[in-house]
Scaffold this motif. Structure first.
Motif, PDB file in Angstrom:
ATOM      1  N   GLY A 270     -76.104  19.619   4.553  1.00  0.00           N
ATOM      2  CA  GLY A 270     -75.029  19.514   5.633  1.00  0.00           C
ATOM      3  C   GLY A 270     -73.779  19.783   4.848  1.00  0.00           C
ATOM      4  O   GLY A 270     -73.772  19.818   3.765  1.00  0.00           O
ATOM      5  N   ALA A 271     -72.767  19.638   5.747  1.00  0.00           N
ATOM      6  CA  ALA A 271     -71.296  19.618   5.050  1.00  0.00           C
ATOM      7  C   ALA A 271     -70.522  18.449   5.021  1.00  0.00           C
ATOM      8  O   ALA A 271     -71.151  17.634   5.886  1.00  0.00           O
ATOM      9  N   ALA A 272     -69.384  18.671   4.130  1.00  0.00           N
ATOM     10  CA  ALA A 272     -68.934  17.356   3.947  1.00  0.00           C
ATOM     11  C   ALA A 272     -67.498  17.414   3.782  1.00  0.00           C
ATOM     12  O   ALA A 272     -66.920  18.433   3.376  1.00  0.00           O
ATOM     13  N   SER A 273     -66.636  16.580   4.610  1.00  0.00           N
ATOM     14  CA  SER A 273     -65.120  16.403   4.191  1.00  0.00           C
ATOM     15  C   SER A 273     -64.687  15.964   2.951  1.00  0.00           C
ATOM     16  O   SER A 273     -65.695  15.067   2.545  1.00  0.00           O
ATOM     17  N   TRP A 274     -63.714  16.312   2.103  1.00  0.00           N
ATOM     18  CA  TRP A 274     -63.618  16.200   0.733  1.00  0.00           C
ATOM     19  C   TRP A 274     -62.035  16.011   0.665  1.00  0.00           C
ATOM     20  O   TRP A 274     -61.159  16.781   0.979  1.00  0.00           O
ATOM     21  N   ILE A 275     -61.880  14.743   0.104  1.00  0.00           N
ATOM     22  CA  ILE A 275     -60.266  14.335   0.316  1.00  0.00           C
ATOM     23  C   ILE A 275     -59.514  14.734  -0.922  1.00  0.00           C
ATOM     24  O   ILE A 275     -58.105  14.900  -0.877  1.00  0.00           O
ATOM     25  N   TYR A 276     -60.049  15.173  -1.988  1.00  0.00           N
ATOM     26  CA  TYR A 276     -59.325  15.344  -3.351  1.00  0.00           C
ATOM     27  C   TYR A 276     -58.176  16.374  -3.475  1.00  0.00           C
ATOM     28  O   TYR A 276     -57.125  16.183  -3.911  1.00  0.00           O
ATOM     29  N   TRP A 277     -58.695  17.811  -2.791  1.00  0.00           N
ATOM     30  CA  TRP A 277     -58.100  18.826  -2.871  1.00  0.00           C
ATOM     31  C   TRP A 277     -56.652  18.917  -2.631  1.00  0.00           C
ATOM     32  O   TRP A 277     -55.648  19.434  -3.326  1.00  0.00           O
ATOM     33  N   ALA A 278     -56.423  18.320  -1.520  1.00  0.00           N
ATOM     34  CA  ALA A 278     -55.078  18.338  -0.916  1.00  0.00           C
ATOM     35  C   ALA A 278     -54.123  17.419  -1.620  1.00  0.00           C
ATOM     36  O   ALA A 278     -52.780  17.552  -1.734  1.00  0.00           O
ATOM     37  N   TYR A 279     -54.496  16.171  -2.166  1.00  0.00           N
ATOM     38  CA  TYR A 279     -53.690  15.254  -2.785  1.00  0.00           C
ATOM     39  C   TYR A 279     -53.733  14.929  -4.035  1.00  0.00           C
ATOM     40  O   TYR A 279     -53.162  14.185  -4.832  1.00  0.00           O
ATOM     41  N   ASN A 280     -54.914  15.693  -4.791  1.00  0.00           N
ATOM     42  CA  ASN A 280     -55.206  15.312  -6.152  1.00  0.00           C
ATOM     43  C   ASN A 280     -55.936  14.094  -6.455  1.00  0.00           C
ATOM     44  O   ASN A 280     -56.919  13.900  -6.957  1.00  0.00           O
ATOM     45  N   ARG A 281     -55.171  12.955  -5.889  1.00  0.00           N
ATOM     46  CA  ARG A 281     -56.005  11.673  -5.969  1.00  0.00           C
ATOM     47  C   ARG A 281     -55.585  11.020  -4.718  1.00  0.00           C
ATOM     48  O   ARG A 281     -54.546  10.546  -4.314  1.00  0.00           O
ATOM     49  N   GLY A 282     -56.397  10.757  -3.777  1.00  0.00           N
ATOM     50  CA  GLY A 282     -56.446  10.133  -2.535  1.00  0.00           C
ATOM     51  C   GLY A 282     -57.013   9.150  -1.861  1.00  0.00           C
ATOM     52  O   GLY A 282     -57.072   8.388  -1.072  1.00  0.00           O
ATOM     53  N   SER A 283     -58.241   8.820  -2.783  1.00  0.00           N
ATOM     54  CA  SER A 283     -59.204   7.986  -2.485  1.00  0.00           C
ATOM     55  C   SER A 283     -58.822   6.582  -2.612  1.00  0.00           C
ATOM     56  O   SER A 283     -59.586   5.608  -1.987  1.00  0.00           O
ATOM     57  N   LYS A 284     -57.874   6.173  -3.348  1.00  0.00           N
ATOM     58  CA  LYS A 284     -57.266   4.998  -3.293  1.00  0.00           C
ATOM     59  C   LYS A 284     -56.471   4.414  -1.988  1.00  0.00           C
ATOM     60  O   LYS A 284     -56.203   3.076  -2.121  1.00  0.00           O
ATOM     61  N   ASP A 285     -56.249   5.539  -1.227  1.00  0.00           N
ATOM     62  CA  ASP A 285     -55.439   4.983  -0.064  1.00  0.00           C
ATOM     63  C   ASP A 285     -56.349   5.103   1.317  1.00  0.00           C
ATOM     64  O   ASP A 285     -56.893   6.267   1.744  1.00  0.00           O
ATOM     65  N   TYR A 286     -56.868   3.804   1.629  1.00  0.00           N
ATOM     66  CA  TYR A 286     -57.638   3.562   2.804  1.00  0.00           C
ATOM     67  C   TYR A 286     -57.306   4.351   4.164  1.00  0.00           C
ATOM     68  O   TYR A 286     -58.141   5.005   4.666  1.00  0.00           O
ATOM     69  N   ARG A 287     -56.048   4.354   4.401  1.00  0.00           N
ATOM     70  CA  ARG A 287     -55.826   4.957   5.674  1.00  0.00           C
ATOM     71  C   ARG A 287     -55.781   6.676   5.751  1.00  0.00           C
ATOM     72  O   ARG A 287     -56.140   7.380   6.657  1.00  0.00           O
ATOM     73  N   LEU A 288     -55.747   6.985   4.420  1.00  0.00           N
ATOM     74  CA  LEU A 288     -55.780   8.652   4.188  1.00  0.00           C
ATOM     75  C   LEU A 288     -57.417   9.002   4.290  1.00  0.00           C
ATOM     76  O   LEU A 288     -57.619   9.879   4.759  1.00  0.00           O
ATOM     77  N   VAL A 289     -58.149   7.971   3.634  1.00  0.00           N
ATOM     78  CA  VAL A 289     -59.828   8.367   3.412  1.00  0.00           C
ATOM     79  C   VAL A 289     -60.009   8.261   4.971  1.00  0.00           C
ATOM     80  O   VAL A 289     -60.940   9.040   5.428  1.00  0.00           O
ATOM     81  N   THR A 290     -59.483   7.260   5.857  1.00  0.00           N
ATOM     82  CA  THR A 290     -60.153   7.246   7.305  1.00  0.00           C
ATOM     83  C   THR A 290     -59.774   8.660   8.057  1.00  0.00           C
ATOM     84  O   THR A 290     -60.624   8.916   8.940  1.00  0.00           O
ATOM     85  N   GLN A 291     -58.686   9.366   7.595  1.00  0.00           N
ATOM     86  CA  GLN A 291     -58.572  10.525   8.296  1.00  0.00           C
ATOM     87  C   GLN A 291     -59.564  11.626   7.874  1.00  0.00           C
ATOM     88  O   GLN A 291     -59.907  12.234   9.007  1.00  0.00           O
ATOM     89  N   TYR A 292     -60.110  11.634   6.735  1.00  0.00           N
ATOM     90  CA  TYR A 292     -61.085  12.576   6.461  1.00  0.00           C
ATOM     91  C   TYR A 292     -62.545  12.102   7.253  1.00  0.00           C
ATOM     92  O   TYR A 292     -63.270  13.166   7.447  1.00  0.00           O
ATOM     93  N   ILE A 293     -62.464  10.673   7.137  1.00  0.00           N
ATOM     94  CA  ILE A 293     -64.021  10.362   8.159  1.00  0.00           C
ATOM     95  C   ILE A 293     -63.760  10.860   9.354  1.00  0.00           C
ATOM     96  O   ILE A 293     -64.739  11.354  10.268  1.00  0.00           O
ATOM     97  N   ASP A 294     -62.471  10.630  10.111  1.00  0.00           N
ATOM     98  CA  ASP A 294     -62.162  11.011  11.425  1.00  0.00           C
ATOM     99  C   ASP A 294     -62.616  12.433  11.698  1.00  0.00           C
ATOM    100  O   ASP A 294     -63.067  13.049  12.693  1.00  0.00           O
ATOM    101  N   MET A 295     -61.853  13.340  10.692  1.00  0.00           N
ATOM    102  CA  MET A 295     -62.388  14.891  10.657  1.00  0.00           C
ATOM    103  C   MET A 295     -63.911  14.993  10.665  1.00  0.00           C
ATOM    104  O   MET A 295     -64.152  16.023  11.272  1.00  0.00           O
ATOM    105  N   ALA A 296     -64.650  14.433   9.789  1.00  0.00           N
ATOM    106  CA  ALA A 296     -65.916  14.743   9.777  1.00  0.00           C
ATOM    107  C   ALA A 296     -66.503  14.270  10.994  1.00  0.00           C
ATOM    108  O   ALA A 296     -67.545  15.126  11.717  1.00  0.00           O
ATOM    109  N   GLU A 297     -66.257  13.199  11.883  1.00  0.00           N
ATOM    110  CA  GLU A 297     -66.488  12.942  13.132  1.00  0.00           C
ATOM    111  C   GLU A 297     -66.137  14.111  14.144  1.00  0.00           C
ATOM    112  O   GLU A 297     -67.250  14.481  14.945  1.00  0.00           O
ATOM    113  N   THR A 298     -64.887  14.340  14.193  1.00  0.00           N
ATOM    114  CA  THR A 298     -64.445  15.258  15.130  1.00  0.00           C
ATOM    115  C   THR A 298     -65.407  16.827  15.153  1.00  0.00           C
ATOM    116  O   THR A 298     -65.823  17.351  16.301  1.00  0.00           O
TER     117      THR A 298
END
Length: 537
Positions: A270-298
């Motif tokens: 399957g496919a996955a949304s991935w957080i790193y590319w746009a922000y270099n390091r973004g996985s320590k930001d919970y609210r940013l992570v939830t945006q990628y989860i929302d994208m995967a859901e949508t």
């Protein structure tokens, strides 16, 4: 017993004796369909294909056994087998149901080697594979294999880097004395005659290898990544034929050990949304992570990859909150880990040192399984050494015990592990879209690079290029949206990681979003319609 039956028996016994003992006169051997022929001349193997004669030569002049040189003046064909027809199934890759047919020959070294060194040589309809073996308890510690390619041949080769993140420019035939190239290496040998060199069947006792310049121009030696000791070498693989044969071949997995995972029902492409590319390091930001989860859901993507620094996540929640948030939206999570073998200081991302010891990774992977995590991305490995190969295999084995998918980054290229351990769903080992973050070089070279990868790196197994970026990251891209969308199909990866930010994908037309929702990441079959590797110089 009548005379007719007696004659048949005598003829059969004579043929067996010829095959096992007096077959030294056999000089030419062929693939099952007779399109590939190998002529054995002393310690050289001349490779022929179709109407092209003597395309190039493989010199196999010896090995080191238990630190003792074992030179070979002449190989003798001691036995051969009837054509072997093998069928197997893959959980990912360019073809789900694979089949191959080969003729196998065993060659023994002449008396100078005291009979301790042999070679298993297989001729497939789309290539040649061979490996060295020892008799008894001996271990091979090195080899003297050399590929001799005519200077006139075009070639696309990657300068060696332990992360395999370089381009594949068209090279001239003049070898530099200190040059070093990584696999795979592609050669245009004649009219509609191509060869791709690589290796497969890496086991725990092996070092991976690469190509180094020999004293003779346009000759390449097999160079091991580190000292190693094993009763046999990995398979030296030559995919041979038309450019269609090269791109469609499964020879890398054909020669690799069969799957060691009995139940693969939990391995879901399957496919996955991935957080790193746009922000270099973004996985320590919970609210940013939830945006990628929302994208995967949508977009109805099955996965979200939460990258490094999730162990210090904050801004409204921690990793447990993120896992819960994803589970509530029916999105499976993949978590990043540092292999803790190559980059562990000066800002190295975490989590660190959780997987190096067997008891630690068993505990960590068991915890992930209990938490409902679907897989891991493990990054920053220490090159092609025997110790690294052993570590990677142990990671795959441990992950399989806990039903975890694995994606290797900053790591060596696929060498058939995707068949033996089908939980290996992707490997970086490619100059991918991540480089838009690191340097301005990819902006002008991406189009040509992407048009060369289908005939080089993409041939040998899954690559986590992280494709399909419509917006810009740190450095701009000038490829079209159509080009970017096509990469999701062109590049093989059992889990395809979509690199762009959520708002970029969700701003695309309905047809594009529907395409991403239904994006296949494994294929019933693969065919090359047209194409040619680009000259990137």
């Amino acid at each position: 017993m009548n005379h007719h039956r007696l004659l048949i028996i005598l003829l059969s016994l004579s043929a067996m004796a010829l095959s096992r003992h007096t077959a030294t006169a056999v000089k030419k051997i062929q693939s099952p369909d007779k399109t590939i022929e190998v002529t054995i001349d002393k310690n050289n193997m001349d490779i022929h294909y179709g109407n092209e004669r003597n395309l190039f030569t493989v010199s196999a002049s010896g090995a080191t056994i238990d630190n003792r040189p074992a030179s070979v003046d002449k190989w003798i064909v001691s036995s051969s087998s009837l054509p072997q027809n093998i069928k197997y199934e893959m959980t990912g890759g360019k073809r789900l149901k694979c089949s191959n047919t080969y003729n196998e020959y065993r060659l023994v070294a002449d008396e100078k080697d005291n009979g301790t060194l042999s070679m298993v040589l297989r001729l497939y309809n789309d290539g040649v594979a061979f490996r060295y073996e020892t008799e008894g308890d001996g271990n091979i510690c090195g080899e003297t294999t050399q590929y001799k390619i005519p200077l006139s041949c075009k070639r696309w080769m990657q300068q060696y880097d332990q992360s395999y993140e370089r381009f594949f420019p068209e090279e001239t035939g003049d070898a530099q004395q200190d040059a070093h190239w990584g696999f795979p290496a592609l050669f245009e040998l004649g009219k509609d005659s191509w060869a791709l060199l690589t290796e497969a069947g890496i086991e725990k006792c092996h070092s991976a290898s690469s190509l180094t310049a020999a004293e003779t121009p346009s000759a390449y030696n097999i160079s091991w990544g580190s000292p190693a000791r094993c009763g046999h070498t990995p398979w030296r693989v030559i995919i041979l034929g038309s450019l269609n044969d090269i791109t469609e071949s499964t020879l890398v997995t054909d020669v690799s050990p069969e799957s060691r995972i009995a139940d693969t029902s939990w391995i879901k492409p399957g496919a996955a949304s991935w957080i790193y590319w746009a922000y270099n390091r973004g996985s320590k930001d919970y609210r940013l992570v939830t945006q990628y989860i929302d994208m995967a859901e949508t977009l109805k993507l099955p996965y979200v990859l939460i990258d490094w620094e999730w162990d210090i996540m904050g801004n409204g929640g921690d990793i447990n909150d993120a896992l819960k948030y994803a589970a509530e939206r029916n999105v499976k999570t993949l978590l990043w880990y540092n292999s803790s073998t190559a980059w562990t200081t000066n800002g190295a991302g975490g989590p660190l040192f959780r997987l190096n010891k067997l008891e630690d990774r068993e505990r960590e992977f068991a915890m992930l399984q209990d938490m409902g995590v679907a897989g891991v991305k493990i990054d920053f490995f220490a090159g092609d050494t025997q110790q690294t190969m052993e570590y990677c295999i142990e990671l795959l084995e441990c992950a399989a015990r806990h039903n975890l998918l694995v994606n290797f980054h900053g790591a060596t290229i696929p060498r058939g592990w995707q068949r033996t351990y089908p939980n290996l769903v992707s490997v970086e080992g490619v100059y991918g879209a991540e480089w838009y973050n690191n340097a301005p070089v990819l902006t002008d070279r991406a189009a040509a690079h992407n048009a060369t990868l289908p005939f080089t790196r993409n041939v040998i197994g899954p690559m986590d290029y992280t494709p399909c970026t419509f917006s810009d990251s740190q450095h701009p891209h000038i490829t079209t949206h159509g080009h970017e969308l096509a990469l999701t199909v062109l590049f093989e990866s059992t889990v395809q990681h979509l690199a762009d930010k959520p708002e970029s994908y969700l701003a695309q037309p309905k047809e594009v979003q529907e395409f991403l929702t239904g994006l296949p990441t494994v294929w019933d079959d693969t065919r090359l319609l047209a194409g040619y590797p680009v000259n990137m110089l």
